[in-house]
Design an enzyme around this catalytic site. Structure first.
Site, PDB file in Angstrom:
ATOM      1  CE  LYS A   1      -3.658  -0.165   2.701  1.00  0.00           C
ATOM      2  NZ  LYS A   1      -4.502  -0.370   3.899  1.00  0.00           N
TER       3      LYS A   1
ATOM      4  NE  ARG B   1     -11.475  12.418   2.720  1.00  0.00           N
ATOM      5  CZ  ARG B   1     -12.215  11.337   2.557  1.00  0.00           C
ATOM      6  NH1 ARG B   1     -13.508  11.371   2.804  1.00  0.00           N
ATOM      7  NH2 ARG B   1     -11.691  10.182   2.158  1.00  0.00           N
TER       8      ARG B   1
HETATM    9  P1  ADP Z   1      -7.724   4.242   0.516  1.00  0.00           P
HETATM   10  O1  ADP Z   1      -7.109   5.306   1.361  1.00  0.00           O
HETATM   11  O2  ADP Z   1      -7.137   4.184  -0.857  1.00  0.00           O
HETATM   12  O3  ADP Z   1      -9.227   4.250   0.548  1.00  0.00           O
HETATM   13  P2  ADP Z   1      -7.681   2.109   2.546  1.00  0.00           P
HETATM   14  O4  ADP Z   1      -6.479   1.798   3.358  1.00  0.00           O
HETATM   15  O5  ADP Z   1      -8.785   2.860   3.228  1.00  0.00           O
HETATM   16  O6  ADP Z   1      -7.249   2.862   1.196  1.00  0.00           O
HETATM   17  O7  ADP Z   1      -8.290   0.764   1.974  1.00  0.00           O
HETATM   18  C1  ADP Z   1      -9.375   0.783   1.052  1.00  0.00           C
HETATM   19  C2  ADP Z   1      -9.925  -0.622   0.896  1.00  0.00           C
HETATM   20  O8  ADP Z   1      -8.886  -1.524   0.454  1.00  0.00           O
HETATM   21  C3  ADP Z   1     -10.465  -1.245   2.172  1.00  0.00           C
HETATM   22  O9  ADP Z   1     -11.792  -0.878   2.418  1.00  0.00           O
HETATM   23  C4  ADP Z   1     -10.320  -2.729   1.861  1.00  0.00           C
HETATM   24  O10 ADP Z   1     -11.347  -3.149   0.997  1.00  0.00           O
HETATM   25  C5  ADP Z   1      -9.031  -2.794   1.075  1.00  0.00           C
HETATM   26  N1  ADP Z   1      -7.865  -3.060   1.951  1.00  0.00           N
HETATM   27  C6  ADP Z   1      -6.936  -2.178   2.390  1.00  0.00           C
HETATM   28  N2  ADP Z   1      -6.016  -2.795   3.195  1.00  0.00           N
HETATM   29  C7  ADP Z   1      -6.382  -4.092   3.266  1.00  0.00           C
HETATM   30  C8  ADP Z   1      -5.845  -5.262   3.941  1.00  0.00           C
HETATM   31  N3  ADP Z   1      -4.752  -5.215   4.708  1.00  0.00           N
HETATM   32  N4  ADP Z   1      -6.503  -6.430   3.788  1.00  0.00           N
HETATM   33  C9  ADP Z   1      -7.627  -6.521   3.018  1.00  0.00           C
HETATM   34  N5  ADP Z   1      -8.158  -5.480   2.349  1.00  0.00           N
HETATM   35  C10 ADP Z   1      -7.558  -4.277   2.474  1.00  0.00           C
END
Ligand code: ADP
Length: 448
Positions: free
Chosen positions: A158, A292
């Site tokens: 990520k 936000r």
């Molecule tokens: P963004 O900031 O791009 O929205 P997030 O960290 O909030 O990213 O993650 C968005 C989505 O990605 C989550 O709702 C989930 O569906 C998926 N996701 C993120 N990290 C994980 C993880 N460690 N395991 C499974 N799904 C994940």
């Protein structure tokens, strides 16, 4: 209370903020780009100021032009909405250095939670569970492979500066991790001008559950319960609801309390959302904090009876939260469907242009937050969301029935929208029984 604020956003959220201000007796100035010059919501503001051409960099992301607009309109504060500059700590700092209040958290707290690596460190300090993974940024492929070995596949790479579901790559083995690592770095650099990535365990079949918080500058912090946003496509939310059908009351309370602990540790004020993944065994892990107001805030407004935009403005003007945690109810069940101008039958191709017919739904339990109408031309330059359909009923079963009925009434032509997909979701037996996860829509409904 402020006497006038500037709205540095467009579309439904600009209209939502205008509505809150009119109820508060606060005057509004709204900025717009040439692509939005004919939008009807501009007429509801006390003043509308053109800040540039359609590309966001020339208008909604252009800090000098927005500050100039604020100075010309002589406002005391700026509401950034969501997207565009809403989570830009640099912008918040500039506003405040110009003696214009930024309706959002302090710069330091914003910067800390805005970086996902820093946010995980804060979470550890606040004793909020994090997904197992790298302790911080990972800049070497060999380190990535070692961590994957330790935590076990699948893993997710990520972007530290990520948002909007971009800059993420799931890897199931060493080969896909090697390939994905470089791609994720390049994508992160491209999208966020920051190539920092980190690695964590990919939680399979997890649910996305988030907690709405409010905190003031007087040391009060509260949660407004949770929203379940597990119905997603490409990590982007389609349907949100409150309460989550998946949580036991004990987990709900633990989860919500952990969110309050985190914002207190971060010195965070104003409205924010702490996002979590919840697994089948009710274990929860923090994902990130959104500093936000969020698109899906209306479901929380429906179940708590509160107006989150008004609360944001009151907090920014220095008022103390007049509530105690025990005063925040979670009544009935609310569901929101995001109505996007996209064609689900053509792989969600955008469908901009003139809306000729627009017949909104109504009746008991229905709320529509939309800036669209018959005669509105959807510009091709921005997000495809043209509205949010929200229902509130005494229980989930009734909410689903009302949503189905309202989606059936909603007629938009010739624009293609996500309404048919939402109807399919409302009829789906797994969704109806509450048995879904973040991969459900793509795996089951779209057959990816
Ligand atoms: P963004 O900031 O791009 O929205 P997030 O960290 O909030 O990213 O993650 C968005 C989505 O990605 C989550 O709702 C989930 O569906 C998926 N996701 C993120 N990290 C994980 C993880 N460690 N395991 C499974 N799904 C994940």
């Amino acid at each position: 209370m402020f006497s006038k604020i500037l709205i540095a956003n467009r579309g439904e959220i600009a209209l939502r903020i205008i509505r809150a201000c009119r109820e508060l007796g606060v005057q509004t100035a709204v900025v717009y780009s040439t692509a939005d010059k004919d939008a009807a919501y501009l007429k509801l503001a006390d003043q509308a100021i053109c800040i540039g051409d359609a590309p966001p960099a020339a208008s909604y992301l252009n800090i000098p032009r927005i500050i100039s607009a604020a100075e010309i309109a002589d406002v005391q504060a700026i509401h950034p909405g969501y997207g565009f500059l809403a989570e830009n700590a640099h912008f918040a700092e500039i506003c405040r250095s110009c003696k214009i209040e930024f309706i959002g958290p302090p710069v330091k707290a914003m910067a800390a939670v805005g970086d996902k690596v820093e946010c995980k460190k804060l979470a550890k300090k606040a004793k909020v569970p994090t997904v197992p993974g790298s302790e911080g940024a990972v800049d070497d492929e060999r380190v990535a492979l070692r961590i994957a070995e330790e935590i076990g596949y699948p893993v997710i790479i990520k972007a530290a500066a990520g948002g909007g579901g971009r800059g993420m790559r799931v890897a199931h083995n060493d080969v896909s991790l090697r390939a994905g690592f470089k791609q994720a770095q390049a994508e992160a650099e491209n999208a966020f001008k920051n190539s920092t990535v980190y690695i964590e365990k990919y939680v399979e079949f997890g649910r996305h559950v988030e907690v709405q918080v409010l905190a003031d500058a007087h040391g009060n912090a509260l949660h407004l319960w949770e929203r379940d946003c597990s119905m997603q496509r490409r990590h982007q939310k389609l349907v949100e609801e409150s309460p989550s059908p998946a949580l036991t009351q004990a987990t709900r309370e633990k989860l919500c309390e952990s969110a309050v602990r985190l914002v207190k540790t971060a010195g965070y004020t104003n409205a924010g959302t702490v996002e979590y993944l919840v697994d089948k065994d009710q274990n929860f892990y923090i994902l990130e904090v959104n500093a936000r107001i969020q698109v899906e805030h209306p479901v929380t407004e429906q179940v708590t009876g509160m107006d989150l935009i008004k609360e944001q403005i009151r907090i920014a003007s220095g008022e103390a939260l007049p509530y105690k945690q025990k005063d925040i109810p979670q009544i009935g069940h609310a569901i929101e469907c995001r109505i996007n101008a996209e064609d689900p039958s053509r792989n969600f191709a955008p469908s901009p242009g003139l809306i000729e017919e627009f017949r909104p739904p109504g009746g008991p339990g229905v709320r529509l937050d939309s800036h669209a109408y018959a005669g509105y031309r959807i510009p091709p330059n921005y997000d495809s969301m043209i509205g949010k359909l929200i229902v509130h009923r005494k229980n989930r079963q009734d909410a689903i029935a009302t949503m189905k009925r309202a989606l059936g009434e909603f007629y938009i032509s010739p624009t293609r929208t996500t309404i048919p997909l939402h109807l399919q979701i409302m009829d789906n037996e797994y969704f109806r029984s509450g048995d879904v996860d973040t991969g459900f829509v793509e795996r089951v409904l779209l057959g990816k």
